[in-house]
Design a protein around this motif. Structure first.
Motif, PDB file in Angstrom:
ATOM      1  N   ALA A  41      -1.184   5.140  78.958  1.00 39.62           N
ATOM      2  CA  ALA A  41      -1.318   4.161  80.033  1.00 39.62           C
ATOM      3  C   ALA A  41      -1.767   2.805  79.491  1.00 39.62           C
ATOM      4  O   ALA A  41      -1.257   1.750  79.894  1.00 39.62           O
ATOM      5  N   LEU A  42      -2.704   2.819  78.561  1.00 40.58           N
ATOM      6  CA  LEU A  42      -3.183   1.573  77.964  1.00 40.58           C
ATOM      7  C   LEU A  42      -2.067   0.894  77.164  1.00 40.58           C
ATOM      8  O   LEU A  42      -1.876  -0.327  77.255  1.00 40.58           O
ATOM      9  N   ALA A  43      -1.342   1.698  76.374  1.00 40.63           N
ATOM     10  CA  ALA A  43      -0.268   1.132  75.550  1.00 40.63           C
ATOM     11  C   ALA A  43       0.822   0.537  76.416  1.00 40.63           C
ATOM     12  O   ALA A  43       1.363  -0.541  76.117  1.00 40.63           O
ATOM     13  N   ALA A  44       1.174   1.218  77.503  1.00 42.77           N
ATOM     14  CA  ALA A  44       2.223   0.712  78.390  1.00 42.77           C
ATOM     15  C   ALA A  44       1.801  -0.603  79.039  1.00 42.77           C
ATOM     16  O   ALA A  44       2.607  -1.547  79.152  1.00 42.77           O
ATOM     17  N   ARG A  45       0.540  -0.681  79.456  1.00 47.84           N
ATOM     18  CA  ARG A  45       0.053  -1.916  80.084  1.00 47.84           C
ATOM     19  C   ARG A  45       0.054  -3.062  79.083  1.00 47.84           C
ATOM     20  O   ARG A  45       0.457  -4.188  79.410  1.00 47.84           O
ATOM     21  N   ARG A  46      -0.388  -2.782  77.865  1.00 48.61           N
ATOM     22  CA  ARG A  46      -0.418  -3.824  76.831  1.00 48.61           C
ATOM     23  C   ARG A  46       0.989  -4.226  76.421  1.00 48.61           C
ATOM     24  O   ARG A  46       1.266  -5.412  76.192  1.00 48.61           O
ATOM     25  N   ALA A  47       1.907  -3.271  76.343  1.00 45.69           N
ATOM     26  CA  ALA A  47       3.280  -3.573  75.930  1.00 45.69           C
ATOM     27  C   ALA A  47       3.947  -4.536  76.905  1.00 45.69           C
ATOM     28  O   ALA A  47       4.793  -5.344  76.507  1.00 45.69           O
ATOM     29  N   GLY A  48       3.548  -4.462  78.168  1.00 42.60           N
ATOM     30  CA  GLY A  48       4.108  -5.383  79.147  1.00 42.60           C
ATOM     31  C   GLY A  48       3.788  -6.838  78.858  1.00 42.60           C
ATOM     32  O   GLY A  48       4.475  -7.745  79.354  1.00 42.60           O
ATOM     33  N   GLN A  49       2.784  -7.075  78.043  1.00 47.50           N
ATOM     34  CA  GLN A  49       2.393  -8.442  77.677  1.00 47.50           C
ATOM     35  C   GLN A  49       3.039  -8.883  76.359  1.00 47.50           C
ATOM     36  O   GLN A  49       2.809 -10.006  75.913  1.00 47.50           O
ATOM     37  N   LEU A  50       3.798  -7.972  75.746  1.00 49.23           N
ATOM     38  CA  LEU A  50       4.382  -8.260  74.426  1.00 49.23           C
ATOM     39  C   LEU A  50       5.908  -8.198  74.472  1.00 49.23           C
ATOM     40  O   LEU A  50       6.554  -7.869  73.472  1.00 49.23           O
ATOM     41  N   GLY A  51       6.480  -8.532  75.601  1.00 51.29           N
ATOM     42  CA  GLY A  51       7.922  -8.394  75.779  1.00 51.29           C
ATOM     43  C   GLY A  51       8.759  -9.147  74.760  1.00 51.29           C
ATOM     44  O   GLY A  51       9.806  -8.656  74.317  1.00 51.29           O
ATOM     45  N   GLY A  52       8.327 -10.316  74.333  1.00 55.58           N
ATOM     46  CA  GLY A  52       9.127 -11.115  73.414  1.00 55.58           C
ATOM     47  C   GLY A  52       8.802 -10.910  71.953  1.00 55.58           C
ATOM     48  O   GLY A  52       9.351 -11.601  71.079  1.00 55.58           O
ATOM     49  N   VAL A  53       7.940  -9.966  71.661  1.00 50.83           N
ATOM     50  CA  VAL A  53       7.508  -9.728  70.284  1.00 50.83           C
ATOM     51  C   VAL A  53       8.444  -8.713  69.634  1.00 50.83           C
ATOM     52  O   VAL A  53       8.803  -7.700  70.250  1.00 50.83           O
ATOM     53  N   PRO A  54       8.888  -8.952  68.384  1.00 48.10           N
ATOM     54  CA  PRO A  54       9.760  -7.996  67.685  1.00 48.10           C
ATOM     55  C   PRO A  54       9.143  -6.604  67.651  1.00 48.10           C
ATOM     56  O   PRO A  54       7.924  -6.443  67.650  1.00 48.10           O
ATOM     57  N   ARG A  55      10.014  -5.592  67.567  1.00 44.89           N
ATOM     58  CA  ARG A  55       9.587  -4.195  67.680  1.00 44.89           C
ATOM     59  C   ARG A  55       8.482  -3.822  66.689  1.00 44.89           C
ATOM     60  O   ARG A  55       7.474  -3.235  67.065  1.00 44.89           O
ATOM     61  N   GLU A  56       8.677  -4.134  65.408  1.00 42.62           N
ATOM     62  CA  GLU A  56       7.678  -3.732  64.408  1.00 42.62           C
ATOM     63  C   GLU A  56       6.347  -4.414  64.654  1.00 42.62           C
ATOM     64  O   GLU A  56       5.278  -3.815  64.488  1.00 42.62           O
ATOM     65  N   ALA A  57       6.395  -5.683  65.030  1.00 43.72           N
ATOM     66  CA  ALA A  57       5.153  -6.401  65.323  1.00 43.72           C
ATOM     67  C   ALA A  57       4.492  -5.831  66.562  1.00 43.72           C
ATOM     68  O   ALA A  57       3.264  -5.697  66.637  1.00 43.72           O
ATOM     69  N   ARG A  58       5.328  -5.471  67.563  1.00 50.50           N
ATOM     70  CA  ARG A  58       4.798  -4.849  68.761  1.00 50.50           C
ATOM     71  C   ARG A  58       4.090  -3.538  68.423  1.00 50.50           C
ATOM     72  O   ARG A  58       3.023  -3.238  68.946  1.00 50.50           O
ATOM     73  N   LYS A  59       4.705  -2.761  67.556  1.00 46.65           N
ATOM     74  CA  LYS A  59       4.116  -1.480  67.157  1.00 46.65           C
ATOM     75  C   LYS A  59       2.751  -1.680  66.504  1.00 46.65           C
ATOM     76  O   LYS A  59       1.776  -0.988  66.832  1.00 46.65           O
ATOM     77  N   ARG A  60       2.673  -2.643  65.577  1.00 52.97           N
ATOM     78  CA  ARG A  60       1.406  -2.905  64.896  1.00 52.97           C
ATOM     79  C   ARG A  60       0.339  -3.353  65.890  1.00 52.97           C
ATOM     80  O   ARG A  60      -0.810  -2.901  65.837  1.00 52.97           O
ATOM     81  N   ARG A  61       0.732  -4.234  66.800  1.00 59.65           N
ATOM     82  CA  ARG A  61      -0.239  -4.754  67.762  1.00 59.65           C
ATOM     83  C   ARG A  61      -0.720  -3.664  68.714  1.00 59.65           C
ATOM     84  O   ARG A  61      -1.904  -3.610  69.071  1.00 59.65           O
TER      85      ARG A  61
END
Length: 221
Positions: free
Chosen positions: A174-194
């Motif tokens: 749930a936390l990851a999904a909420r945070r991922a919604g704020q990283l829509g424009g970030v490349p996949r690998e960078a999103r994963k690290r963040r």
């Protein structure tokens, strides 16, 4: 011929009154000349204070120690009224406010005897409320250790969180999904690290964090 001069020591002040403190239940005000000490009622007999008794150095020292302890106790009560505390954490706060360490220890013992300080109960409540807000076991453990809570109390409080892997995984997801919604424009690998770093800060690491991040990234693909 000059006569030798003699000096006389001023007499010790005499206790003129012992009266309950109207603003502090359980405390007594002891007056002697222009000095007043406020101490716990239970300490009056221990100090040997009574009306008419001269305040010599030994009695003065005992009264001052008792007054310091009473002041630290009253500060502790005000802090506890605002929120619950772990014992060591409250002690640090009292020292920072200027109370002597010896007085702080007496105040903490009084609070413990009154049931106002209980590290085991504090750890359980802390885990229950913070886990509900999304903090993971690792973060909860760090926070409780930082407040000086003993490892046995921390382990007991975290037992249900550590064994409930499914619940922990759901919270991490749930936390990851909420945070991922704020990283829509970030490349996949960078999103994963963040996302992994974000979950680590919240106390989720290892397999639970990796599984949550993988699910979120797959759903966004």
């Amino acid at each position: 011929m000059l006569q030798p001069t003699t000096t006389t020591n001023s007499p010790s002040p005499v206790i003129t009154a012992l009266a309950p403190d109207p603003r502090r239940p359980g405390a007594v005000r002891i007056s002697a000349r222009d000095v007043t000490w406020t101490i716990a009622a239970a300490d009056v007999a221990a100090c040997g204070a009574r009306v008419g008794l001269a305040v010599d150095d030994a009695l003065r020292e005992a009264l001052e120690r008792a007054a310091d302890a009473e002041a630290a106790f009253r500060t502790a009560l005000r802090a506890i009224e605002q929120r619950s505390h772990a014992r060591t954490d409250l002690g640090r706060k009292l020292v920072k406010k200027g109370h002597a360490r010896s007085a702080v220890e007496v105040a903490l013992e009084r609070c413990t005897a009154l049931g106002l300080l209980d590290d085991a109960a504090y750890a359980r409540h802390f885990v229950e409320t913070r886990a509900a807000r999304g903090r993971g076991p690792a973060r909860l453990r760090r926070d409780l250790y930082a407040m000086g809570v003993a490892g046995t109390h921390v382990d007991a409080a975290l037992a249900h969180v550590q064994t409930d892997g499914e619940h922990a995984g759901e919270q991490a997801l749930a936390l990851a999904a909420r945070r991922a919604g704020q990283l829509g424009g970030v490349p996949r690998e960078a999103r994963k690290r963040r996302l992994l770093a974000f979950l680590a800060r919240r106390g989720y690491s290892g397999e639970a964090a990796r599984a949550a991040v993988q699910k979120v990234l797959r759903a966004a693909a």
